[in-house]
Design a protein around this motif. Structure first.
Motif, PDB file in Angstrom:
ATOM      1  N   ARG A 178      77.306  32.208  95.823  1.00  0.00           N
ATOM      2  CA  ARG A 178      77.373  30.847  96.368  1.00  0.00           C
ATOM      3  C   ARG A 178      76.842  30.810  97.798  1.00  0.00           C
ATOM      4  O   ARG A 178      76.174  29.851  98.187  1.00  0.00           O
ATOM      5  CB  ARG A 178      78.806  30.317  96.307  1.00  0.00           C
ATOM      6  CG  ARG A 178      79.250  29.942  94.918  1.00  0.00           C
ATOM      7  CD  ARG A 178      80.364  28.904  94.914  1.00  0.00           C
ATOM      8  NE  ARG A 178      81.594  29.404  95.496  1.00  0.00           N
ATOM      9  CZ  ARG A 178      82.475  30.147  94.836  1.00  0.00           C
ATOM     10  NH1 ARG A 178      82.243  30.517  93.590  1.00  0.00           N
ATOM     11  NH2 ARG A 178      83.596  30.531  95.423  1.00  0.00           N
TER      12      ARG A 178
ATOM     13  N   ALA B 115      82.536  35.364 103.958  1.00  0.00           N
ATOM     14  CA  ALA B 115      81.707  36.080 102.985  1.00  0.00           C
ATOM     15  C   ALA B 115      80.318  36.356 103.554  1.00  0.00           C
ATOM     16  O   ALA B 115      79.753  37.433 103.341  1.00  0.00           O
ATOM     17  CB  ALA B 115      81.602  35.282 101.693  1.00  0.00           C
TER      18      ALA B 115
ATOM     19  N   GLU C  23      80.676  36.457  92.803  1.00  0.00           N
ATOM     20  CA  GLU C  23      80.446  35.024  92.601  1.00  0.00           C
ATOM     21  C   GLU C  23      80.452  34.277  93.942  1.00  0.00           C
ATOM     22  O   GLU C  23      79.632  33.387  94.172  1.00  0.00           O
ATOM     23  CB  GLU C  23      81.528  34.442  91.693  1.00  0.00           C
ATOM     24  CG  GLU C  23      81.479  34.917  90.246  1.00  0.00           C
ATOM     25  CD  GLU C  23      82.011  36.325  90.051  1.00  0.00           C
ATOM     26  OE1 GLU C  23      81.774  36.898  88.968  1.00  0.00           O
ATOM     27  OE2 GLU C  23      82.667  36.857  90.982  1.00  0.00           O
ATOM     28  N   LEU C  24      81.363  34.647  94.818  1.00  0.00           N
ATOM     29  CA  LEU C  24      81.436  34.021  96.139  1.00  0.00           C
ATOM     30  C   LEU C  24      80.169  34.314  96.943  1.00  0.00           C
ATOM     31  O   LEU C  24      79.608  33.417  97.586  1.00  0.00           O
ATOM     32  CB  LEU C  24      82.666  34.538  96.892  1.00  0.00           C
ATOM     33  CG  LEU C  24      82.905  33.989  98.298  1.00  0.00           C
ATOM     34  CD1 LEU C  24      83.103  32.482  98.262  1.00  0.00           C
ATOM     35  CD2 LEU C  24      84.113  34.664  98.938  1.00  0.00           C
ATOM     36  N   LYS C  25      79.692  35.535  96.884  1.00  0.00           N
ATOM     37  CA  LYS C  25      78.486  35.913  97.627  1.00  0.00           C
ATOM     38  C   LYS C  25      77.248  35.220  97.050  1.00  0.00           C
ATOM     39  O   LYS C  25      76.322  34.871  97.795  1.00  0.00           O
ATOM     40  CB  LYS C  25      78.330  37.427  97.633  1.00  0.00           C
ATOM     41  CG  LYS C  25      79.415  38.125  98.463  1.00  0.00           C
ATOM     42  CD  LYS C  25      79.393  39.638  98.313  1.00  0.00           C
ATOM     43  CE  LYS C  25      80.541  40.261  99.091  1.00  0.00           C
ATOM     44  NZ  LYS C  25      80.598  41.738  98.927  1.00  0.00           N
TER      45      LYS C  25
ATOM     46  N   THR D 179      84.219  38.283  96.295  1.00  0.00           N
ATOM     47  CA  THR D 179      83.680  38.544  94.967  1.00  0.00           C
ATOM     48  C   THR D 179      82.161  38.345  94.911  1.00  0.00           C
ATOM     49  O   THR D 179      81.564  37.719  95.798  1.00  0.00           O
ATOM     50  CB  THR D 179      84.332  37.609  93.945  1.00  0.00           C
ATOM     51  OG1 THR D 179      83.967  36.257  94.265  1.00  0.00           O
ATOM     52  CG2 THR D 179      85.848  37.739  93.979  1.00  0.00           C
TER      53      THR D 179
ATOM     54  N   LEU E 141      83.575  30.902 102.858  1.00  0.00           N
ATOM     55  CA  LEU E 141      82.129  31.121 102.754  1.00  0.00           C
ATOM     56  C   LEU E 141      81.576  31.748 104.026  1.00  0.00           C
ATOM     57  O   LEU E 141      80.699  32.616 103.976  1.00  0.00           O
ATOM     58  CB  LEU E 141      81.424  29.796 102.451  1.00  0.00           C
ATOM     59  CG  LEU E 141      81.662  29.233 101.044  1.00  0.00           C
ATOM     60  CD1 LEU E 141      81.224  27.774 100.981  1.00  0.00           C
ATOM     61  CD2 LEU E 141      80.907  30.054 100.000  1.00  0.00           C
TER      62      LEU E 141
ATOM     63  N   GLU F   7      86.246  25.520 100.735  1.00  0.00           N
ATOM     64  CA  GLU F   7      85.901  26.936 100.899  1.00  0.00           C
ATOM     65  C   GLU F   7      85.073  27.215 102.151  1.00  0.00           C
ATOM     66  O   GLU F   7      84.502  28.300 102.271  1.00  0.00           O
ATOM     67  CB  GLU F   7      85.117  27.421  99.680  1.00  0.00           C
ATOM     68  CG  GLU F   7      85.933  27.542  98.412  1.00  0.00           C
ATOM     69  CD  GLU F   7      85.146  28.191  97.294  1.00  0.00           C
ATOM     70  OE1 GLU F   7      85.695  29.095  96.643  1.00  0.00           O
ATOM     71  OE2 GLU F   7      83.980  27.809  97.084  1.00  0.00           O
TER      72      GLU F   7
END
Length: 219
Positions: A164, A125, A160-162, A158, A122, A118
């Motif tokens: 992370r 993001a 959740e991605l942010k 998303t 990332l 990712e």
């Protein structure tokens, strides 16, 4: 590429290095080591078109801005978006120097093909999070353009991605403030590293880069 930053600010692009190898990130961003290989040179060539600071291009309802400097106080990062596409939308936000309202969408350019990890996503993001903070508007989607496949891929940004991204930059900041370079964890990926001859993983399991280089100088 990244804009001039305060001493305590991290480079946004570093999240990709960190995901590839935490030691590589530390060598570049803490110990200030860097070596170019074919990959980094090709990457620079691809970015020349995108990296035209403050160039705006109007295409119908779209305003395309290249090499846009961004930053986030929340994340403590600064960097440059390859391209940000602003699309006319009555529900968007006002953009300085442009009439009407727009929604924003970051587009990141890469020389190769989509990665299995990712790292690229990332980084995208993180760019979106900077834009959200600067423009005070949500950015739910971005795009990756891969030169090898000659097309862009839509990336849902998303919550959740942010989250992370926040967690990873917190870990990076801990290393950065301690000026700590993690010990090497060797693997097949080492052969693709632009810092392989600096890191020399087969030698540096217990030695710092500085110690190794000083030893070579004395030989």
């Amino acid at each position: 590429m990244d804009v001039n930053r305060d001493e305590d600010e991290l480079m946004l692009s570093g999240i990709q290095h960190f995901q590839f190898c935490k030691r590589q990130w530390a060598l570049i961003h803490i110990e200030q080591q860097w070596e170019e290989n074919v990959g980094t040179i090709e990457g620079q060539h691809l970015h020349r078109k995108a990296d035209q600071p403050f160039v705006r291009e109007k295409r119908g309802d779209k305003l395309i801005v290249r090499a846009l400097p961004v930053k986030s106080a929340e994340l403590g990062i600064t960097g440059i978006c390859d391209v940000v596409e602003f699309t006319r939308d009555e529900h968007g936000v006002q953009i300085q120097g442009a009439e009407g309202k727009y929604t924003a969408c970051p587009v990141e350019y890469k020389r190769g093909k989509p990665k299995k990890d990712e790292a690229d996503i990332l980084q995208l993001a993180a760019q979106a999070m900077c834009l959200e903070e600067m423009l005070l508007c949500p950015i739910p989607v971005g795009y990756m353009f891969y030169n090898e496949i000659k097309r862009r891929i839509e990336v849902p940004l998303t919550a959740e991605l942010k989250d992370r991204v926040r967690s990873i930059f917190a870990e990076m900041r801990e290393y950065y403030h301690r000026r700590h370079t993690p010990k090497v964890k060797t693997g097949a990926f080492c052969s693709k590293c632009s810092l392989q001859s600096v890191c020399v993983p087969e030698v540096l399991n217990k030695r710092s880069v500085k110690s190794y280089i000083e030893g070579k100088i004395k030989e």
